[in-house]
Design an enzyme around this catalytic site. Structure first.
Site, PDB file in Angstrom:
ATOM      1  CE  LYS A   1      -4.427  -1.483   1.460  1.00 32.99           C
ATOM      2  NZ  LYS A   1      -5.216  -1.561   3.095  1.00 32.99           N
TER       3      LYS A   1
ATOM      4  CG  ASP B   1      -8.582   1.046   3.116  1.00 36.99           C
ATOM      5  OD1 ASP B   1      -9.558  -0.287   2.899  1.00 36.99           O
ATOM      6  OD2 ASP B   1      -7.448   0.723   2.938  1.00 36.99           O
TER       7      ASP B   1
HETATM    8  P1  NAP Z   1      -0.639  -3.060  10.078  1.00 34.20           P
HETATM    9  O1  NAP Z   1      -0.300  -2.259   9.372  1.00 34.20           O
HETATM   10  O2  NAP Z   1       0.621  -4.297  10.792  1.00 34.20           O
HETATM   11  O3  NAP Z   1      -1.031  -2.768  11.524  1.00 34.20           O
HETATM   12  C1  NAP Z   1      -1.461  -3.251  12.469  1.00 34.20           C
HETATM   13  C2  NAP Z   1      -0.956  -2.315  14.088  1.00 34.20           C
HETATM   14  O4  NAP Z   1      -1.328  -3.590  14.663  1.00 34.20           O
HETATM   15  C3  NAP Z   1      -0.107  -1.824  14.443  1.00 34.20           C
HETATM   16  O5  NAP Z   1       0.285  -1.224  15.003  1.00 34.20           O
HETATM   17  C4  NAP Z   1       0.688  -2.861  15.171  1.00 34.20           C
HETATM   18  O6  NAP Z   1       1.692  -2.832  16.280  1.00 34.20           O
HETATM   19  C5  NAP Z   1      -0.966  -3.397  16.032  1.00 34.20           C
HETATM   20  N1  NAP Z   1       0.045  -5.168  16.344  1.00 34.20           N
HETATM   21  C6  NAP Z   1      -0.154  -5.909  15.572  1.00 34.20           C
HETATM   22  N2  NAP Z   1      -0.150  -7.102  16.645  1.00 34.20           N
HETATM   23  C7  NAP Z   1      -0.145  -6.457  18.175  1.00 34.20           C
HETATM   24  C8  NAP Z   1      -0.711  -6.820  18.773  1.00 34.20           C
HETATM   25  N3  NAP Z   1      -0.016  -8.456  19.435  1.00 34.20           N
HETATM   26  N4  NAP Z   1      -0.554  -6.312  20.185  1.00 34.20           N
HETATM   27  C9  NAP Z   1      -0.820  -4.822  19.842  1.00 34.20           C
HETATM   28  N5  NAP Z   1      -1.063  -4.706  18.759  1.00 34.20           N
HETATM   29  C10 NAP Z   1      -1.110  -5.344  17.354  1.00 34.20           C
HETATM   30  O7  NAP Z   1      -2.164  -3.880   9.841  1.00 34.20           O
HETATM   31  P2  NAP Z   1      -3.077  -3.230   9.275  1.00 34.20           P
HETATM   32  O8  NAP Z   1      -2.624  -3.184   7.915  1.00 34.20           O
HETATM   33  O9  NAP Z   1      -3.315  -1.882   9.627  1.00 34.20           O
HETATM   34  O10 NAP Z   1      -4.500  -3.945   9.595  1.00 34.20           O
HETATM   35  C11 NAP Z   1      -4.881  -3.682   9.963  1.00 34.20           C
HETATM   36  C12 NAP Z   1      -6.335  -5.036  10.834  1.00 34.20           C
HETATM   37  O11 NAP Z   1      -7.680  -4.039  10.161  1.00 34.20           O
HETATM   38  C13 NAP Z   1      -5.638  -6.729  10.063  1.00 34.20           C
HETATM   39  O12 NAP Z   1      -6.388  -7.239  10.711  1.00 34.20           O
HETATM   40  C14 NAP Z   1      -6.550  -6.185   8.744  1.00 34.20           C
HETATM   41  O13 NAP Z   1      -6.917  -7.416   8.215  1.00 34.20           O
HETATM   42  C15 NAP Z   1      -7.774  -5.314   9.012  1.00 34.20           C
HETATM   43  N6  NAP Z   1      -8.226  -4.972   7.723  1.00 34.20           N
HETATM   44  C16 NAP Z   1      -9.341  -4.595   7.568  1.00 34.20           C
HETATM   45  C17 NAP Z   1      -9.985  -3.832   6.359  1.00 34.20           C
HETATM   46  C18 NAP Z   1     -11.534  -3.876   6.439  1.00 34.20           C
HETATM   47  O14 NAP Z   1     -12.007  -3.372   5.727  1.00 34.20           O
HETATM   48  N7  NAP Z   1     -12.513  -4.183   7.674  1.00 34.20           N
HETATM   49  C19 NAP Z   1      -9.408  -3.016   6.207  1.00 34.20           C
HETATM   50  C20 NAP Z   1      -7.730  -3.024   6.140  1.00 34.20           C
HETATM   51  C21 NAP Z   1      -7.129  -3.843   7.872  1.00 34.20           C
HETATM   52  P3  NAP Z   1       3.437  -3.381  15.937  1.00 34.20           P
HETATM   53  O15 NAP Z   1       3.830  -2.813  14.367  1.00 34.20           O
HETATM   54  O16 NAP Z   1       3.469  -2.918  17.445  1.00 34.20           O
HETATM   55  O17 NAP Z   1       2.871  -4.569  15.742  1.00 34.20           O
END
Ligand code: NAP
Length: 292
Positions: free
Chosen positions: A72, A109
């Site tokens: 992205k 998004d």
């Molecule tokens: P990302 O860029 O990897 O960010 C994830 C965030 O969560 C980071 O701040 C990460 O912190 C934190 N995190 C990960 N594991 C953790 C843990 N065990 N404890 C506490 N914090 C934790 O991922 P993303 O793209 O933002 O996606 C996040 C979620 O949203 C995913 O589940 C994805 O499937 C969902 N999502 C859904 C949609 C939808 O259309 N519904 C769209 C986009 C994303 P660290 O960097 O410290 O790991």
């Protein structure tokens, strides 16, 4: 209109719902087209496949791509034109091409989240000026926080690494200097929660299969009274956070609606036509297979 050749660029893409969403909508709209998965490993490993996709876009052989993890941010370097919203968020999830072969990038998004939020929780949320606690400070959190700020909400961003939350706040402030944003490290204890919250958003992967037993919230802390919960995770459909919130009486919805909305907004851009959400919802209804 000639057949639309569309797809999803990301890695890995094994169980993506996007082909089902788009194929169902194309069919309901009476449009010819296809939506394929283009799994391209992170750069530099995926360089050759990556180049070919952008050549196909510029040549008009592909009409549009959605973009997901891990590309992205990287796709932003390939664009001839990046929309302001995507530039401020720092992530592009939709690519298209204009009549001169110029590749544009957009972020659906953020508006997808906001539309679904109000469609499903609008009856319990203020129209603007609400107060939200967002868990996570990654790519999805950036889109969510941006969308809420544009709707005049006050937002607290809470991440296990305080510096990541701080970076998110500072980078959005560079474009939105007066945004009411606060960075927090970890979920605050009950007495330190921001007062008069309306909304809790989970933008971490906690609760997502195969680790569906995990919870992004402290189980000893009830969801505060008057707070609705939006969990971006949609696999499983009923996450532990949703069950916990509902058990305590809080209105709570999953991110499936955001997935549908961001897809519909992208297809509207590519086709120039209204997209029937109902066809997309039907395509993913009562699905029990695992997705990522
Ligand atoms: P990302 O860029 O990897 O960010 C994830 C965030 O969560 C980071 O701040 C990460 O912190 C934190 N995190 C990960 N594991 C953790 C843990 N065990 N404890 C506490 N914090 C934790 O991922 P993303 O793209 O933002 O996606 C996040 C979620 O949203 C995913 O589940 C994805 O499937 C969902 N999502 C859904 C949609 C939808 O259309 N519904 C769209 C986009 C994303 P660290 O960097 O410290 O790991």
């Amino acid at each position: 209109m000639s057949a639309l050749r569309l797809g999803l660029l990301g890695f890995p893409l094994g169980h993506s719902l996007s082909p089902r969403l788009h194929t169902a909508a194309l069919s309901a709209m009476g449009l010819e087209g296809e939506y394929r998965l283009y799994p391209v490993p992170p750069l530099p490993e995926g360089e050759t496949a990556w180049r070919m996709l952008f050549e196909r876009l510029r040549a008009g052989d592909l009409h549009g791509l959605n973009v997901t993890i891990p590309h992205k941010q990287a796709v932003m370097n390939e664009l001839d034109f990046c929309e302001d919203e995507a530039r401020i968020i720092g992530a592009v999830n939709t690519l298209g091409v204009d009549n001169s072969g110029r590749v544009w990038g957009a972020n659906t998004d953020a508006p997808g989240f906001l539309r679904d939020l109000y469609a499903r929780l609008g009856n319990v949320l203020p129209l603007q000026g609400g107060r939200a606690l967002v868990l996570g400070a990654g790519g999805a959190a950036r889109a969510v926080v941006y969308a809420l700020i544009r709707a005049e909400w006050e937002v607290w961003v809470c991440a296990r690494r305080g510096e990541q939350a701080q970076m998110l706040v500072e980078s959005l402030r560079a474009s939105l200097p007066y945004a009411p944003l606060t960075a927090l490290e970890g979920v605050p204890p009950r007495e330190a929660l921001p007062p008069r919250l309306n909304l809790l958003v989970n933008a971490t992967p906690l609760g997502m299969a195969p680790h569906s037993e995990t919870l992004p919230w402290d189980e000893a802390l009830p969801i505060p009274e008057g707070v609705a919960v939006y969990d971006l995770v949609y696999n499983p459909r009923e996450t532990r956070l949703l069950a916990f919130a509902r058990a305590g009486g809080a209105p709570a919805v999953s991110g499936l609606g955001m997935l549908v909305e961001q897809a519909a907004l992208a297809l509207e851009r590519w086709s120039g036509q209204a997209v029937p959400r109902s066809a997309m919802w039907q395509a993913v209804a009562e699905d029990s297979s695992p997705q990522t």
